[in-house]
Design a protein around this motif. Sequence first.
Motif, short mmCIF file in Angstrom:
data_model
loop_
_atom_site.label_atom_id
_atom_site.label_comp_id
_atom_site.label_asym_id
_atom_site.label_seq_id
_atom_site.Cartn_x
_atom_site.Cartn_y
_atom_site.Cartn_z
N VAL A 233 0.86 -1.19 0.00
CA VAL A 233 0.00 0.00 0.00
C VAL A 233 0.89 1.23 0.00
CG1 VAL A 233 -1.84 1.24 1.19
CG2 VAL A 233 -1.75 -1.28 1.30
N MET A 234 0.73 2.09 -1.01
CA MET A 234 1.56 3.29 -1.13
C MET A 234 0.77 4.54 -0.78
SD MET A 234 4.17 3.00 -4.38
CE MET A 234 4.97 4.54 -3.89
N TYR A 235 1.45 5.45 -0.11
CA TYR A 235 0.88 6.76 0.19
C TYR A 235 1.98 7.80 0.15
CZ TYR A 235 -1.62 10.60 2.37
OH TYR A 235 -2.21 11.82 2.61
N ALA A 236 1.77 8.86 -0.61
CA ALA A 236 2.71 9.99 -0.67
C ALA A 236 4.13 9.53 -0.92
CB ALA A 236 2.63 10.81 0.62
N PHE A 287 6.65 17.53 1.44
CA PHE A 287 6.10 16.49 2.30
C PHE A 287 6.25 16.90 3.76
CE2 PHE A 287 6.96 13.30 -1.22
CZ PHE A 287 5.61 13.09 -1.49
N PRO A 288 5.26 16.62 4.60
CA PRO A 288 5.36 16.97 6.02
C PRO A 288 6.35 16.08 6.76
CG PRO A 288 3.38 15.68 5.62
CD PRO A 288 3.98 15.97 4.27
N GLU A 289 6.80 16.55 7.89
CA GLU A 289 7.65 15.73 8.75
C GLU A 289 6.80 14.62 9.36
OE1 GLU A 289 10.92 16.05 9.18
OE2 GLU A 289 10.94 17.72 7.75
N GLY A 290 7.48 13.58 9.81
CA GLY A 290 6.77 12.50 10.46
C GLY A 290 5.92 11.70 9.48
N CYS A 291 4.83 11.15 9.95
CA CYS A 291 3.94 10.36 9.11
C CYS A 291 3.21 11.26 8.12
CB CYS A 291 2.91 9.62 9.97
SG CYS A 291 1.70 8.69 9.00
N ARG A 292 3.31 10.93 6.84
CA ARG A 292 2.71 11.78 5.82
C ARG A 292 1.19 11.67 5.79
NH1 ARG A 292 7.36 10.89 1.08
NH2 ARG A 292 9.01 11.85 2.33
N PHE A 293 0.66 10.64 6.42
CA PHE A 293 -0.80 10.49 6.48
C PHE A 293 -1.39 11.16 7.72
CE2 PHE A 293 -4.66 7.78 7.29
CZ PHE A 293 -5.39 8.24 6.19
N ALA A 294 -0.55 11.58 8.65
CA ALA A 294 -1.04 12.12 9.93
C ALA A 294 -2.06 13.24 9.78
CB ALA A 294 0.15 12.60 10.77
N PRO A 295 -1.89 14.22 8.83
CA PRO A 295 -2.90 15.29 8.73
C PRO A 295 -4.29 14.80 8.36
CG PRO A 295 -0.85 15.92 7.63
CD PRO A 295 -0.74 14.47 7.95
N ARG A 296 -4.42 13.58 7.82
CA ARG A 296 -5.72 13.04 7.42
C ARG A 296 -6.16 11.89 8.31
NH1 ARG A 296 -5.18 11.55 1.22
NH2 ARG A 296 -7.45 11.82 1.24
N PHE A 299 -6.56 8.81 13.87
CA PHE A 299 -5.91 8.27 15.06
C PHE A 299 -4.56 8.92 15.34
CE2 PHE A 299 -8.24 4.88 12.81
CZ PHE A 299 -9.25 4.65 13.74
N ALA A 300 -4.22 9.97 14.61
CA ALA A 300 -2.89 10.58 14.74
C ALA A 300 -2.65 11.13 16.14
CB ALA A 300 -2.72 11.68 13.70
N GLN A 301 -1.45 10.90 16.66
CA GLN A 301 -1.02 11.43 17.94
C GLN A 301 0.15 12.37 17.72
OE1 GLN A 301 -0.64 8.24 20.87
NE2 GLN A 301 -2.03 6.96 19.66
N ASP A 302 0.55 13.04 18.78
CA ASP A 302 1.60 14.06 18.64
C ASP A 302 2.88 13.48 18.04
OD1 ASP A 302 -0.07 15.96 19.64
OD2 ASP A 302 0.74 15.90 21.68
N ASP A 303 3.28 12.28 18.50
CA ASP A 303 4.53 11.72 18.00
C ASP A 303 4.43 11.27 16.54
OD1 ASP A 303 2.81 9.70 18.66
OD2 ASP A 303 4.32 8.41 19.60
N CYS A 304 3.22 11.07 16.03
CA CYS A 304 3.06 10.70 14.62
C CYS A 304 3.57 11.80 13.69
CB CYS A 304 1.59 10.41 14.31
SG CYS A 304 0.90 8.98 15.16
N ARG A 305 3.47 13.03 14.15
CA ARG A 305 3.81 14.17 13.30
C ARG A 305 5.30 14.50 13.30
NH1 ARG A 305 -1.14 15.01 15.68
NH2 ARG A 305 -2.85 15.44 14.23
N VAL A 306 6.06 13.82 14.13
CA VAL A 306 7.50 14.12 14.21
C VAL A 306 8.38 12.88 14.11
CG1 VAL A 306 7.16 16.25 15.52
CG2 VAL A 306 7.41 14.07 16.74
N ALA A 307 7.87 11.72 14.48
CA ALA A 307 8.69 10.50 14.52
C ALA A 307 9.01 10.01 13.11
CB ALA A 307 7.98 9.41 15.30
N ARG A 308 10.14 9.33 12.97
CA ARG A 308 10.52 8.74 11.70
C ARG A 308 9.69 7.47 11.49
NH1 ARG A 308 14.62 9.24 8.14
NH2 ARG A 308 15.31 7.39 6.99
#
Length: 333
Positions: A233-236, A287-296, A299-308
């Motif tokens: 499954v591919m995203y971004a 592309f955003p930092e962290g998880c590229r799907f986080a803005p959508r 279930f996104a948490q704070d660490d999703c937006r910054v973690a590798r």
Amino acid sequence: MDQEVSRPVLGVDGLRVDLALGGGTMHPVDGVSFAVAPGESLGIVGESGSGKSLSLKAVLGLLPPGGTAAGDIRFDFAGGAGSGTDAGDVERVRGHGVAMIFQEPMTALNPTMRVGELIGEAVSARRRMPRRDVRARVLELMASVGIPEPERRARMWPHELSGGLRQRVMIAAALATEPELLLCDEPTTALDVTIQAQILELLRRLRAERGLAMVFVSHDLAVVAEVCDRVAVMYAGRIVEIGPVEEVLRSPRHPYTAALLASAPSFAGLGGALATIPGSPPDPRRFPEGCRFAPRCAFAQDDCRVARHELVGDDERRATACIHPEVLLEVGA
């Protein structure tokens, strides 16, 4: 088919595609890795713009002008191994170990050549033989892919054939090179449901008869479920989940996979409204930092937006890039 990928006919590691755009550069494919074993079928799914088709084209050096690929692409065929990042090796394997079927045959087939000539050119590219033998091989290939009255249709032009027959011509031309690996770039998208089913059955039969390995790109999860052993499954520009197709579709471990399933009529169930995925995929130039799907992601948490976020699995067969896969278990996705 559960196969361990021990000697892949195709191995892709860290594939990155850069495209020049308006004085800048974007990276629509960014660190993609996968492998395909002999006789195995791998599906690649995702929304439009996720990088599916570009990944496939990069394997054969078919990127648009201004596009470049980096990473390790390895072929291992009966005739020997090679690297897809080397231009000479790509030319050698293209048509001699790997063939590609495109989404729209009308734009891929040469309109100035009759159908028989098109397939005959592929036959001659694979091996030298007398013209009479080439013609016999062309008719044999046309019959093998279910083209009725092959002698008559070999004299026709591509525009005189239906979409389904044109796609069969393209498959026959691909098989003329006697490939070990078949790359399919959404080969049924432009066809109606009945013809689509016929082409999928044809690909299943040819794969079983010839032991072909196959990479099947599609946005349609139901189609991939029919013809593939594993699915990525591919995203971004990245693979966010990979594993056996039945397991991934039955119990997704990435919220994006779950969202795709919830929005697909074939999997969402009858009688209810289809779910939608809020927002839009990110701009490949930023592309955003962290998880590229986080803005959508619901279930996104704070660490999703910054973690590798890298693919992590419990074995070679199943992996996800989600750092909180337990949330899907909690909600029963």
